[in-house]
Each structure stands twice: as structure tokens, then as C-alpha cells.
Design a protein around this motif. Structure first.
Motif, PDB file in Angstrom:
ATOM      1  N   LEU A 129       0.593   0.027  -6.165  1.00  0.00           N
ATOM      2  CA  LEU A 129       0.603   0.786  -7.413  1.00  0.00           C
ATOM      3  C   LEU A 129       1.986   0.745  -8.079  1.00  0.00           C
ATOM      4  O   LEU A 129       2.082   0.719  -9.313  1.00  0.00           O
ATOM      5  CB  LEU A 129       0.168   2.229  -7.157  1.00  0.00           C
ATOM      6  CG  LEU A 129      -1.298   2.379  -6.689  1.00  0.00           C
ATOM      7  CD1 LEU A 129      -1.639   3.841  -6.483  1.00  0.00           C
ATOM      8  CD2 LEU A 129      -2.260   1.738  -7.685  1.00  0.00           C
ATOM      9  N   ASP A 152      -3.067   5.269 -13.119  1.00  0.00           N
ATOM     10  CA  ASP A 152      -4.295   5.946 -12.681  1.00  0.00           C
ATOM     11  C   ASP A 152      -5.546   5.276 -13.238  1.00  0.00           C
ATOM     12  O   ASP A 152      -6.635   5.424 -12.677  1.00  0.00           O
ATOM     13  CB  ASP A 152      -4.276   7.416 -13.093  1.00  0.00           C
ATOM     14  CG  ASP A 152      -3.401   8.257 -12.166  1.00  0.00           C
ATOM     15  OD1 ASP A 152      -3.018   7.742 -11.087  1.00  0.00           O
ATOM     16  OD2 ASP A 152      -3.108   9.418 -12.506  1.00  0.00           O
ATOM     17  N   ASP A 153      -5.412   4.540 -14.351  1.00  0.00           N
ATOM     18  CA  ASP A 153      -6.559   3.789 -14.875  1.00  0.00           C
ATOM     19  C   ASP A 153      -7.024   2.763 -13.845  1.00  0.00           C
ATOM     20  O   ASP A 153      -8.228   2.567 -13.652  1.00  0.00           O
ATOM     21  CB  ASP A 153      -6.190   3.069 -16.178  1.00  0.00           C
ATOM     22  CG  ASP A 153      -5.956   4.028 -17.325  1.00  0.00           C
ATOM     23  OD1 ASP A 153      -6.526   5.132 -17.310  1.00  0.00           O
ATOM     24  OD2 ASP A 153      -5.192   3.664 -18.235  1.00  0.00           O
ATOM     25  N   VAL A 155      -6.589   2.967 -10.600  1.00  0.00           N
ATOM     26  CA  VAL A 155      -7.197   3.711  -9.493  1.00  0.00           C
ATOM     27  C   VAL A 155      -8.662   4.011  -9.807  1.00  0.00           C
ATOM     28  O   VAL A 155      -9.550   3.822  -8.964  1.00  0.00           O
ATOM     29  CB  VAL A 155      -6.415   5.008  -9.218  1.00  0.00           C
ATOM     30  CG1 VAL A 155      -7.123   5.847  -8.153  1.00  0.00           C
ATOM     31  CG2 VAL A 155      -4.982   4.690  -8.771  1.00  0.00           C
TER      32      VAL A 155
END
Length: 207
Positions: A129, A152-153, A155
Motif C-alpha cells: 500500500l 483505500d480505493d 483496498v
């Protein structure tokens, strides 16, 4: 002073270990990390005592079972960061992560969740990440990554990708490639039809 001579591993012990790891790749790959150790022992044709003699804890077995996938993940991150084109590095990293996850439900579980037995994988996830964030900064500067992208997109995308584990095994790799291609186009800044990358062929999922 005497020097201890290490005892060579017996051939039957080596064979048992190899069978256990092969069975673990199959069991965890098909059923995920929730699969019990006794099922691994059964598939390997060994008793539970033999399994625990080689791998005292499930965490030890998982680390060995997915060692190859972890090395592949490290290589994918390294190659992406070394790419002189951050947008290309960003794209290829997404493609390679999806490919790794498509091949094994267990590896996807270990990478994406906080199973106590898979805590060794947390560092892999964080490393990946961080690489995505670094690549995104570079790709955004080139104008090819949409400006509102956040890590987070990705994820969320990988969480949804786990649903492909329910597709037939023979169609899963092709479905994953097509999924990754759609995702990359969604992340592209102001996608235009002429700029879009052709999608891989769609697998046959319906009857």
C-alpha cells in the motif's frame, strides 16, 4: 570441546513435509485460511502428530505455504517502484496483485485480513500500500491518474476482487484480468474512448 554434527533429515520426513505443503496450498487455496489443520493432514495422508511435528502452529504452515506468493508480491512492488513511468508501474502492480489473489483464496485472505495466524502478512500489505501511494503521487503528476484517487480505493477493489473466488477455477484467471482492466480504466483520469486499453477476453461464466 565437541562439535555437534547436525543430523540429516530423513527422506521420509522430507517427503512428508513436501506432501503437507502441497496439501496446504490446495486446501487453503480452495477454502481460505479458515480451513482446519486436520483437513491439511488428511489431504497429505499423514497424521496430525506428523503435521504438528513439522509445523507446530498454523502460522508456521501458512508462512511456508505462501512463501512463493509473498516473494512474487515483493518482486511486483520492487518492479513497479523501479518503473520510470509511474502510471505504468501503478497499472502493472494492480494487475499482478489481482493475479496473485485470483490463484489462491488463502493468499488473498492472508493479504487482506487480520487473521491471527497470518500476521506475518501484515507487513507485506503495508509495503504494497505504501508503494501504491508513492506510485499514485507520481502518476497523478503525469495527469493520467484521476486526482481523487486514494489508497483505500484499491483496498475496496481488492475486497471486491475476492468475490471472483466463487467463479469456476478454469475461468478465474481470465475474469481477474478483465476485472483488473476495468479497475485501471476507472482509475484513469478523464478516460477517453481512444485512450482506453482494450479489455482482455471475457470468460464464459453463464450457462
Amino acid at each position: 570441546m565437541t562439535t555437534e554434527v547436525p543430523h540429516p533429515v530423513r527422506s521420509d520426513a522430507r517427503d512428508n513435509r513436501a506432501r503437507i505443503l502441497e496439501a496446504a496450498r490446495t486446501v487453503f487455496g480452495e477454502e481460505g485460511l479458515g480451513a482446519p489443520m486436520r483437513e491439511v493432514a488428511r489431504r497429505a495422508g499423514v497424521g496430525p502428530a506428523t503435521l504438528y511435528r513439522h509445523f507446530p502452529a498454523k502460522r508456521d504452515l501458512l508462512a511456508e505455504t505462501f512463501a512463493e506468493q509473498r516473494r512474487a508480491c515483493h518482486a511486483a512492488v520492487r518492479d513497479a517502484l523501479a518503473d520510470p513511468d509511474p502510471w505504468h508501474g501503478f497499472r502493472t502492480l494492480i494487475e499482478r496483485i489481482c493475479e496473485l489473489h485470483a490463484h489462491s483464496r488463502g493468499f488473498a485472505d492472508a493479504f487482506m485480513t487480520a487473521f491471527p495466524e497470518a500476521m506475518d502478512f501484515a507487513a507485506d500489505r503495508e509495503r504494497t500500500l505504501r508503494a501504491v501511494a508513492e506510485l499514485a503521487r507520481g502518476a497523478r503528476k503525469t495527469g493520467r491518474l484521476r486526482p481523487d484517487f486514494v489508497v483505500d480505493d484499491l483496498v475496496l477493489v481488492l475486497m471486491a476482487h475476492r468475490g471472483l473466488q466463487d467463479t469456476p477455477r478454469e475461468a478465474r484467471a481470465a475474469a481477474s484480468r478483465r476485472y483488473a482492466a476495468y479497475v485501471i480504466e476507472a482509475f484513469r483520469a478523464a478516460p477517453a474512448p481512444e485512450a482506453a486499453t482494450p479489455l482482455p477476453p471475457a470468460p464464459r461464466l453463464s450457462t
